[in-house]
Motif scaffolding. Structure first.
Motif, PDB file in Angstrom:
ATOM      1  N   UNK A 195      20.418   9.938 -21.441  1.00 55.26           N
ATOM      2  CA  UNK A 195      19.390   9.317 -20.045  1.00 55.26           C
ATOM      3  C   UNK A 195      19.196  11.234 -19.184  1.00 55.26           C
ATOM      4  N   UNK A 196      17.896  11.834 -20.232  1.00 58.76           N
ATOM      5  CA  UNK A 196      17.391  12.875 -19.340  1.00 58.76           C
ATOM      6  C   UNK A 196      16.565  12.846 -18.233  1.00 58.76           C
ATOM      7  N   UNK A 197      16.776  13.430 -17.153  1.00 58.53           N
ATOM      8  CA  UNK A 197      16.350  13.798 -16.165  1.00 58.53           C
ATOM      9  C   UNK A 197      15.276  14.898 -15.437  1.00 58.53           C
ATOM     10  N   UNK A 198      14.582  14.646 -15.329  1.00 58.12           N
ATOM     11  CA  UNK A 198      12.889  15.147 -15.027  1.00 58.12           C
ATOM     12  C   UNK A 198      12.089  16.136 -14.060  1.00 58.12           C
ATOM     13  N   UNK A 199      12.486  16.967 -13.407  1.00 57.79           N
ATOM     14  CA  UNK A 199      12.075  17.018 -12.385  1.00 57.79           C
ATOM     15  C   UNK A 199      10.162  17.303 -12.382  1.00 57.79           C
TER      16      UNK A 199
END
Length: 499
Positions: free
Chosen positions: A193-197
């Motif tokens: 579950x990649x988190x993208x800022x």
């Protein structure tokens, strides 16, 4: 034509402004950058050829010949076209084993790779070559699900390399090691579950635009094709599949606002993941259009294009429709490819401007690893030839953009992990699905060349017109980005009948 240090190509308007200015997002004026060559010659030495990619290619060939002869990655070392991929079953039979004299063996392999002791390769940094060889062995272990062995190698790599090193090879290995460590953890835990800022990514993309020609190449070649498609049209609609900050559109607005036959009414649909970012982008674009006296509407859509219903896009009769897609590997911007294609067919746009990375994301893990290592070696080399080792802009691009792309490809990417098959090359898929390729005009070629003129020739950027219909921009011997222009068969028929 050059006048007062400013390039002028279309309708007497500055499409590529003067070199000594820069983006000022506060008032959203598009202004060009004139990169200055670095005086730091230690950032990535001996760059007469694409040195790092050369290391990768030779080590790959040696490992394939010695350890993994049945893998399909031997076909993936093509630098002048889209790389070939095998399927998930084209895997090596066994992983190379490391002994207590592994470093010695790595250096012996490097010597064997040098075409009989070539002076060119024997002069390369032994430490960097040793790191790349170890990284390859780790990738083979991961491809065989030998996660314990891969973890041991990754621990060794983290102690040997740094993202701040003077060596391009060491910086590349650092980020590939981090991505592969994420892959191992995801495989063990079964999560991904990649988190993208988004703001951080967009800021880094902005910096990348300033220090490299790749983003400008995508923007200006696409703008030129859209401008030509909108000729004498009084109502136009642009759908940007991943608008980010909308950095490319002020230049096009400026030209449309000063058109000899009068400005059109411009409607824009901007797509992205963050409604906050989209709203800010729309505000800035609206303010810029207002200052130009351009009639403008902006519609933010915080959704992936491939998941949308055609009615949401509100296509209006009589509008000239353009779809723009600057592809990247930072994240999946559009959703399932087959649904994206189906929606494009339903829209039947007058023009599609497509800029692709010459890097396919499908195939087995080992396929993606070899191809992405070759691709990003060239990207890191290009930055290292221009920017000093400790340059903050260089680190920001490498850490916030290139590493995120590498991580998305290795730790997250691939059909088995995403659940969706991705097209290997969108150009071929568009041709197979009823779209017609439009040859790049002379103006598009001229503008792309002017962009490269902003960077000293010694830096190694090259422009090639492929098949007479697309433009390729690369570094040394490696093609990195390809721009192409398309139209739907319906739009082409309608255009012919109206003449």
């Amino acid at each position: 034509m050059i006048k007062g240090g400013t390039f002028q190509l279309v309708h007497g308007i500055d499409l590529i402004p003067s070199h000594d200015q820069q983006w000022d997002y506060s008032n959203f004026e598009y202004q060009g950058i004139s990169p200055k060559p670095s005086s730091d010659q230690t950032s990535c030495p001996n760059l007469e050829k694409n040195e790092l990619s050369m290391w990768v290619e030779h080590v790959t060939k040696q490992l394939i010949e010695d350890n993994i002869p049945e893998t399909s990655t031997n076909a993936s070392l093509q630098s002048d076209s889209t790389m070939a991929y095998g399927d998930d079953e084209s895997r090596p039979r066994k992983a190379p084993r490391r002994s207590c004299t592994a470093e010695q063996q790595q250096l012996e392999q490097a010597d064997q790779c040098s075409n009989g002791g070539s002076k060119e390769l024997s002069s390369l940094n032994d430490h960097g070559l040793s790191l790349i060889t170890l990284l390859f062995e780790c990738a083979v272990a991961i491809s065989l699900d030998n996660l314990g062995e891969a973890h041991r190698m990754l621990l060794e790599l983290t102690q040997l390399c740094s993202p701040y090193a003077s060596s391009c090879a060491e910086r590349v290995v650092t980020y590939f090691s981090k991505a592969m460590a994420s892959r191992v953890i995801n495989s063990w835990l079964g999560i991904c579950s990649p988190l993208i800022n988004q703001k951080q990514v967009h800021c880094a993309f902005h910096v990348f635009n300033n220090v490299s020609p790749f983003v400008k190449f995508a923007h200006f070649t696409s703008n030129q094709a859209i401008l030509e498609a909108f000729h004498r049209r009084d109502r136009v609609h642009i759908i940007d599949l991943d608008i980010m900050q909308g950095l490319q559109w002020p230049a096009l607005f400026h030209i449309l606002a000063t058109r000899i036959d009068g400005p059109p009414h411009v409607r824009m649909t901007g797509m992205g993941a963050s409604m906050e970012v989209l709203a800010e982008t729309g505000k800035q674009l609206s303010n810029f259009a207002k200052r130009l006296g351009l009639s403008f509407e902006f519609h933010p859509v915080p959704e992936k294009f491939g998941y949308m219903d055609l009615s949401v896009l509100q296509v209006r009769q009589g509008e000239a429709l353009a779809v723009h897609w600057l592809q990247h590997s930072l994240y999946d911007a559009t959703g399932p490819d087959w649904r994206t294609m189906k929606l494009l067919q339903g829209l039947a746009p007058r023009v599609i401007t497509l800029v692709e990375q010459d890097l396919a994301l499908g195939g087995s893990f080992l396929d993606r690893f070899v191809n992405s290592l070759h691709y990003y070696s060239a990207m890191f080399d290009s930055l290292g030839a221009f920017l000093p080792t400790d340059d903050q802009s260089r680190h920001k691009v490498e850490h916030s953009l290139l590493y995120r792309e590498i991580n998305n490809i290795l730790a997250i990417g691939g059909p088995a992990r995403s659940g969706d098959d991705k097209f290997r090359q969108w150009r071929s898929e568009l041709a197979r699905n009823g779209f017609l390729q439009v040859p790049m005009s002379g103006n598009a070629m001229a503008q792309a060349q002017l962009i490269l003129n902003m960077f000293p020739p010694a830096h190694g950027y090259g422009l090639v017109q492929g098949d007479g219909s697309c433009l390729r921009l690369g570094w040394k011997d490696t093609s990195l980005f390809t721009a192409s222009v398309w139209t739907s068969s319906q739009a082409s028929s309608s255009s012919s009948s109206s003449r």
